[in-house]
Scaffold this motif. Structure first.
Motif, PDB file in Angstrom:
ATOM      1  N   PRO A  27      41.778  10.660 -15.761  1.00  0.00           N
ATOM      2  CA  PRO A  27      40.324  10.434 -15.823  1.00  0.00           C
ATOM      3  C   PRO A  27      39.879   9.173 -15.092  1.00  0.00           C
ATOM      4  O   PRO A  27      38.673   9.033 -14.814  1.00  0.00           O
ATOM      5  CB  PRO A  27      40.066  10.301 -17.333  1.00  0.00           C
ATOM      6  N   CYS A  28      40.816   8.268 -14.810  1.00  0.00           N
ATOM      7  CA  CYS A  28      40.437   7.052 -14.072  1.00  0.00           C
ATOM      8  C   CYS A  28      40.074   7.351 -12.621  1.00  0.00           C
ATOM      9  O   CYS A  28      39.344   6.564 -11.996  1.00  0.00           O
ATOM     10  CB  CYS A  28      41.584   6.033 -14.119  1.00  0.00           C
ATOM     11  N   CYS A  29      40.576   8.457 -12.080  1.00  0.00           N
ATOM     12  CA  CYS A  29      40.337   8.761 -10.657  1.00  0.00           C
ATOM     13  C   CYS A  29      38.851   8.854 -10.322  1.00  0.00           C
ATOM     14  O   CYS A  29      38.373   8.171  -9.407  1.00  0.00           O
ATOM     15  CB  CYS A  29      41.070  10.043 -10.274  1.00  0.00           C
ATOM     16  N   PRO A  30      38.065   9.697 -11.034  1.00  0.00           N
ATOM     17  CA  PRO A  30      36.631   9.751 -10.693  1.00  0.00           C
ATOM     18  C   PRO A  30      35.913   8.443 -11.009  1.00  0.00           C
ATOM     19  O   PRO A  30      34.972   8.068 -10.294  1.00  0.00           O
ATOM     20  CB  PRO A  30      36.104  10.915 -11.538  1.00  0.00           C
ATOM     21  N   LEU A  31      36.334   7.744 -12.060  1.00  0.00           N
ATOM     22  CA  LEU A  31      35.671   6.482 -12.408  1.00  0.00           C
ATOM     23  C   LEU A  31      35.888   5.426 -11.329  1.00  0.00           C
ATOM     24  O   LEU A  31      34.950   4.730 -10.920  1.00  0.00           O
ATOM     25  CB  LEU A  31      36.195   5.976 -13.758  1.00  0.00           C
ATOM     26  N   VAL A  32      37.131   5.311 -10.856  1.00  0.00           N
ATOM     27  CA  VAL A  32      37.445   4.332  -9.815  1.00  0.00           C
ATOM     28  C   VAL A  32      36.702   4.673  -8.531  1.00  0.00           C
ATOM     29  O   VAL A  32      36.138   3.792  -7.862  1.00  0.00           O
ATOM     30  CB  VAL A  32      38.966   4.269  -9.570  1.00  0.00           C
ATOM     31  N   LEU A  33      36.684   5.963  -8.172  1.00  0.00           N
ATOM     32  CA  LEU A  33      36.007   6.369  -6.949  1.00  0.00           C
ATOM     33  C   LEU A  33      34.503   6.098  -7.037  1.00  0.00           C
ATOM     34  O   LEU A  33      33.870   5.702  -6.053  1.00  0.00           O
ATOM     35  CB  LEU A  33      36.268   7.857  -6.685  1.00  0.00           C
ATOM     36  N   TRP A  34      33.930   6.306  -8.209  1.00  0.00           N
ATOM     37  CA  TRP A  34      32.500   6.049  -8.402  1.00  0.00           C
ATOM     38  C   TRP A  34      32.191   4.561  -8.274  1.00  0.00           C
ATOM     39  O   TRP A  34      31.222   4.163  -7.629  1.00  0.00           O
ATOM     40  CB  TRP A  34      32.073   6.573  -9.766  1.00  0.00           C
ATOM     41  N   VAL A  35      33.060   3.716  -8.863  1.00  0.00           N
ATOM     42  CA  VAL A  35      32.851   2.271  -8.796  1.00  0.00           C
ATOM     43  C   VAL A  35      32.959   1.775  -7.353  1.00  0.00           C
ATOM     44  O   VAL A  35      32.162   0.953  -6.881  1.00  0.00           O
ATOM     45  CB  VAL A  35      33.861   1.532  -9.702  1.00  0.00           C
ATOM     46  N   LEU A  36      33.958   2.289  -6.623  1.00  0.00           N
ATOM     47  CA  LEU A  36      34.210   1.801  -5.268  1.00  0.00           C
ATOM     48  C   LEU A  36      33.271   2.403  -4.233  1.00  0.00           C
ATOM     49  O   LEU A  36      32.856   1.718  -3.278  1.00  0.00           O
ATOM     50  CB  LEU A  36      35.668   2.084  -4.884  1.00  0.00           C
ATOM     51  N   TRP A  37      32.943   3.684  -4.381  1.00  0.00           N
ATOM     52  CA  TRP A  37      32.210   4.388  -3.326  1.00  0.00           C
ATOM     53  C   TRP A  37      30.916   5.042  -3.807  1.00  0.00           C
ATOM     54  O   TRP A  37      30.231   5.688  -3.021  1.00  0.00           O
ATOM     55  CB  TRP A  37      33.109   5.484  -2.724  1.00  0.00           C
ATOM     56  N   GLY A  38      30.580   4.855  -5.077  1.00  0.00           N
ATOM     57  CA  GLY A  38      29.391   5.516  -5.616  1.00  0.00           C
ATOM     58  C   GLY A  38      28.119   5.146  -4.893  1.00  0.00           C
ATOM     59  O   GLY A  38      27.235   5.986  -4.698  1.00  0.00           O
ATOM     60  N   SER A  39      28.000   3.884  -4.489  1.00  0.00           N
ATOM     61  CA  SER A  39      26.781   3.452  -3.814  1.00  0.00           C
ATOM     62  C   SER A  39      26.627   4.091  -2.444  1.00  0.00           C
ATOM     63  O   SER A  39      25.508   4.263  -1.950  1.00  0.00           O
ATOM     64  CB  SER A  39      26.775   1.920  -3.676  1.00  0.00           C
ATOM     65  N   ARG A  40      27.732   4.461  -1.811  1.00  0.00           N
ATOM     66  CA  ARG A  40      27.691   5.062  -0.476  1.00  0.00           C
ATOM     67  C   ARG A  40      27.675   6.587  -0.534  1.00  0.00           C
ATOM     68  O   ARG A  40      27.006   7.239   0.271  1.00  0.00           O
ATOM     69  CB  ARG A  40      28.887   4.593   0.347  1.00  0.00           C
ATOM     70  N   LEU A  41      28.404   7.134  -1.468  1.00  0.00           N
ATOM     71  CA  LEU A  41      28.553   8.591  -1.520  1.00  0.00           C
ATOM     72  C   LEU A  41      27.566   9.243  -2.481  1.00  0.00           C
ATOM     73  O   LEU A  41      27.276  10.434  -2.344  1.00  0.00           O
ATOM     74  CB  LEU A  41      29.981   8.963  -1.935  1.00  0.00           C
ATOM     75  N   GLY A  42      27.098   8.505  -3.452  1.00  0.00           N
ATOM     76  CA  GLY A  42      26.269   9.106  -4.482  1.00  0.00           C
ATOM     77  C   GLY A  42      27.117   9.562  -5.660  1.00  0.00           C
ATOM     78  O   GLY A  42      28.337   9.698  -5.562  1.00  0.00           O
ATOM     79  N   PHE A  43      26.434   9.824  -6.773  1.00  0.00           N
ATOM     80  CA  PHE A  43      27.151  10.162  -8.001  1.00  0.00           C
ATOM     81  C   PHE A  43      27.906  11.483  -7.882  1.00  0.00           C
ATOM     82  O   PHE A  43      29.094  11.568  -8.192  1.00  0.00           O
ATOM     83  CB  PHE A  43      26.154  10.223  -9.168  1.00  0.00           C
ATOM     84  N   ARG A  44      27.215  12.543  -7.439  1.00  0.00           N
ATOM     85  CA  ARG A  44      27.828  13.875  -7.436  1.00  0.00           C
ATOM     86  C   ARG A  44      29.044  13.942  -6.514  1.00  0.00           C
ATOM     87  O   ARG A  44      30.093  14.466  -6.882  1.00  0.00           O
ATOM     88  CB  ARG A  44      26.797  14.920  -7.019  1.00  0.00           C
ATOM     89  N   ILE A  45      28.911  13.414  -5.310  1.00  0.00           N
ATOM     90  CA  ILE A  45      30.018  13.507  -4.351  1.00  0.00           C
ATOM     91  C   ILE A  45      31.204  12.669  -4.809  1.00  0.00           C
ATOM     92  O   ILE A  45      32.360  13.127  -4.768  1.00  0.00           O
ATOM     93  CB  ILE A  45      29.545  13.065  -2.954  1.00  0.00           C
TER      94      ILE A  45
END
Length: 457
Positions: free
Chosen positions: A11-29
């Motif tokens: 479950p850490c995978c989506p959380l880490v990706l959101w923290v690192l790239w959420g601002s660039r990719l958006g929540f859904r992606i």
């Protein structure tokens, strides 16, 4: 302890990706990509069953609302699932009546005692059968027969001499899977996605014409590589005698064996002849043809007067886990597409500015092989093929050459003890044999796939 760590890291995978790239990719992606990484991580480390992980897209989408739910759920009951279910249904009585063992012995009855002839026959027989049967079924049929032969010759599954033979079975099943659309779940996935993208059906005859040259080249090339690799011994004792003795025990072909083999042949031939009857039976695609013929097994009786199949027997012996695993790969691909993640990945590939031809096909092949080795062929098919479709649409390129390149590259996983390779490893073969004998085959087969991808332009 390791099990709990792997369980928590998923479950850490989506959380880490959101923290690192959420601002660039958006929540859904970012979440969709993270869920994909989560699934791949759990499929590799296996803190829970593979089938449990395959249900993750439904749970994640219900909570995170990454895309429409109905199209995602439809992946778990698509025509692709029906085809895989129906093809397996037709072979379920084989074990009961001994047809699987007879076929294996028939193919291997002329085998010699030379290790090279052993490798060649096991490999070629696996290639042949995996063109019309799921890879897992072929390996599950041939591995016990190979182990019985080795035992008769005085060798165990963990003996060095067993490695080349058991590897030949796995390698042959992987290579032969590209022969027809029912050669494996990965082909069913690729076909389904191509048909959705192009809005036209892929006929059996079309598939065979597209991939037969590659199948022949990949078969001969990978066989040659296996034959030049060193073997622990040059000769085995007792193998020819074992097959002759076992064949005599079976006696003549029974009426039940003829009937079951005839039904399977009817479905297979009917799939190739679909262009002849498609105008009159437009809905009778291979999935439903296989299903209709398999349906007869619930009513036809054996020589004891019992039906060949009962639902209780199907419940106990159907590969339900593989069906859900296959559907989970499709569902994950749907999630990546619906969330826009595939478009982002396609843009990333575009940003590499790879020229059409060798650079692009090499990138596609390496990506497909990487996913096939780590996440499994079926799963990688559900990930790579949508990405290829998105990329070709964005670049204005024809889909067919790139799609064929992806399919050829996907049908090749030789190094890790996952998927069908877990069967001989689970029987006692040391995993190091996969690396020793699989690495040259991996490199050689990858080169052949790239070459034929270029020729397909």
């Amino acid at each position: 302890m390791k099990h709990r760590i792997f369980l928590a890291l998923g479950p850490c995978c989506p959380l880490v990706l959101w923290v690192l790239w959420g601002s660039r990719l958006g929540f859904r992606i970012s979440m969709a990509l993270g869920i994909a990484l989560w699934m791949i991580f759990w499929w590799i480390t296996r803190p829970v069953g593979l089938t449990v992980t395959a249900l993750l897209p439904v749970v994640a989408n219900a909570i995170l609302d990454l895309g429409p739910m109905d199209p995602l759920l439809a992946k778990y009951a698509s025509s692709s699932i029906v085809l895989l279910f129906a093809a397996t249904l037709l072979t379920l009585p084989w074990e009961k009546i001994g047809l699987d063992h007879r076929i294996a012995l028939q193919c291997l009855g002329l085998i010699g005692t030379s290790m090279k002839s052993q490798i060649a026959v096991w490999f070629l027989a696996s290639v042949l059968f995996s063109t019309v049967l799921p890879n897992a079924v072929v390996v599950a049929i041939f591995t016990p027969t190979a182990l019985a032969m080795l035992k008769a010759a005085g060798y165990g599954a963990d003996a060095p001499v067993a490695g080349p033979i058991l590897c030949a079975v796995c390698f042959g099943a992987v290579i032969g899977g590209v022969g027809t659309p029912v050669g494996g779940a990965m082909d069913v996935v690729a076909t389904s996605l191509y048909q959705q993208a192009m809005g036209q059906e892929v006929l059996f005859s079309q598939w065979v014409l597209w991939f037969l040259p590659y199948l022949v080249a990949a078969t001969l090339g990978t066989l040659a590589l296996q034959l030049v690799l060193p073997c622990p011994v040059k000769q085995l004792e007792g193998t020819r005698e074992y097959f002759r003795r076992e064949w005599k025990k079976l006696g003549p072909v029974t009426r039940d064996e003829k009937l079951c083999l005839g039904l399977f042949g009817t479905a297979l031939v009917g799939s190739f002849l679909r262009p002849l009857y498609a105008p009159w039976f437009p809905q009778l695609q291979p999935a439903y043809l296989y299903g209709s013929v398999g349906f007869l097994l619930f009513f036809l009786t054996d020589r004891q007067g019992n039906p060949f199949l009962t639902w209780n027997y199907v419940q106990q012996h159907m590969i339900w886990g593989m069906l859900i695993l296959f559907a989970g790969g499709l569902a994950m691909g749907n999630l990546l597409e619906a969330s826009g993640a595939n478009a982002i990945l396609a843009q990333w590939l575009q940003g590499m500015e790879l020229e059409p031809g060798l650079p692009l096909y090499t990138a596609i092949a390496l990506l497909a092989c990487l996913f096939s080795e780590t996440a499994g062929i079926t799963i990688s098919s559900a990930m790579v093929v949508p990405l290829v479709i998105t990329l070709t649409r964005t670049e204005g390129m024809p889909l067919l050459p790139s799609w064929k390149m992806a399919v050829m590259a996907l049908n090749g996983a030789f190094l890790l003890p996952t998927g069908i390779r877990a069967i001989p490893v689970g029987c006692g073969m040391a995993p190091r044999y996969l690396w020793q004998r699989g690495l040259p085959v991996f490199v050689g087969r990858l080169g052949i796939a790239i070459l034929f991808g270029l020729l397909a332009q």
